[in-house]
Design a protein around this motif. Structure first.
Motif, PDB file in Angstrom:
ATOM      1  N   UNK A  88       0.815  -1.212   0.000  1.00 27.10           N
ATOM      2  CA  UNK A  88       0.000   0.000   0.000  1.00 27.10           C
ATOM      3  C   UNK A  88       0.851   1.265   0.000  1.00 27.10           C
ATOM      4  N   UNK A  89       1.949   1.252   0.763  1.00 30.37           N
ATOM      5  CA  UNK A  89       2.858   2.398   0.810  1.00 30.37           C
ATOM      6  C   UNK A  89       3.493   2.600  -0.561  1.00 30.37           C
ATOM      7  N   UNK A  90       3.920   1.511  -1.184  1.00 31.32           N
ATOM      8  CA  UNK A  90       4.521   1.620  -2.508  1.00 31.32           C
ATOM      9  C   UNK A  90       3.514   2.139  -3.530  1.00 31.32           C
ATOM     10  N   UNK A  91       2.270   1.698  -3.440  1.00 26.77           N
ATOM     11  CA  UNK A  91       1.227   2.172  -4.347  1.00 26.77           C
ATOM     12  C   UNK A  91       1.015   3.682  -4.174  1.00 26.77           C
ATOM     13  N   UNK A  92       0.980   4.147  -2.920  1.00 26.15           N
ATOM     14  CA  UNK A  92       0.797   5.584  -2.671  1.00 26.15           C
ATOM     15  C   UNK A  92       1.990   6.395  -3.182  1.00 26.15           C
ATOM     16  N   UNK A  93       3.192   5.858  -3.029  1.00 26.99           N
ATOM     17  CA  UNK A  93       4.383   6.545  -3.544  1.00 26.99           C
ATOM     18  C   UNK A  93       4.318   6.659  -5.065  1.00 26.99           C
TER      19      UNK A  93
END
Length: 138
Positions: A89-94
């Motif tokens: 999820x963090x990678x998707x937001x980045x």
């Protein structure tokens, strides 16, 4: 020139930009070119870099969707020493943030006619071929 990490630990330049300026200057004095990845991250950094170092010869944008970028970051995270605590999820937001935040930077380099856009939705081998084709023109 000492290794950048050692240089920073010894009290050298305190910012990434100062270190980059020195590295670029060193390459210029040697008559060599330099490829800088993942830089600049925003328009402010691009403008400051151009003021101190000069305009880059070319800028390559690997254009892909946030989903593709996130998927590739996840793959890279699993196969390298990248930060393992980053969730998918963090990678998707980045990835989504990059797609949004980079628009001013893209326009900046398009207006200077130095932006080369590569379709990064293609396979890694096809993307590499496109990158090499752009690099061969310099």
């Amino acid at each position: 020139m000492p290794h950048p990490q050692a240089w920073l630990q010894e009290g050298g330049p305190g910012t990434l930009l100062e270190l980059l300026y020195d590295v670029v200057d060193s390459f210029k004095r040697q008559g060599k070119g330099l490829v800088v990845c993942d830089f600049p991250r925003d328009l402010r950094w691009a403008e400051e870099y151009e003021t101190k170092v000069g305009e880059p010869s070319a800028v390559i944008l690997l254009r892909c969707s946030a989903d593709t970028m996130s998927r590739r970051l996840q793959t890279r995270r699993r196969s390298t020493f990248a930060v393992q605590s980053d969730s998918d999820g963090v990678l998707q937001r980045r990835a989504e943030s990059f797609c949004t935040d980079s628009q001013a930077l893209i326009s900046h380099y398009e207006n200077k006619s130095i932006l080369h856009t590569i379709d990064a939705e293609r396979s890694p081998d096809e993307v590499l071929t496109q990158i090499c084709q752009v690099m061969e023109t310099f």
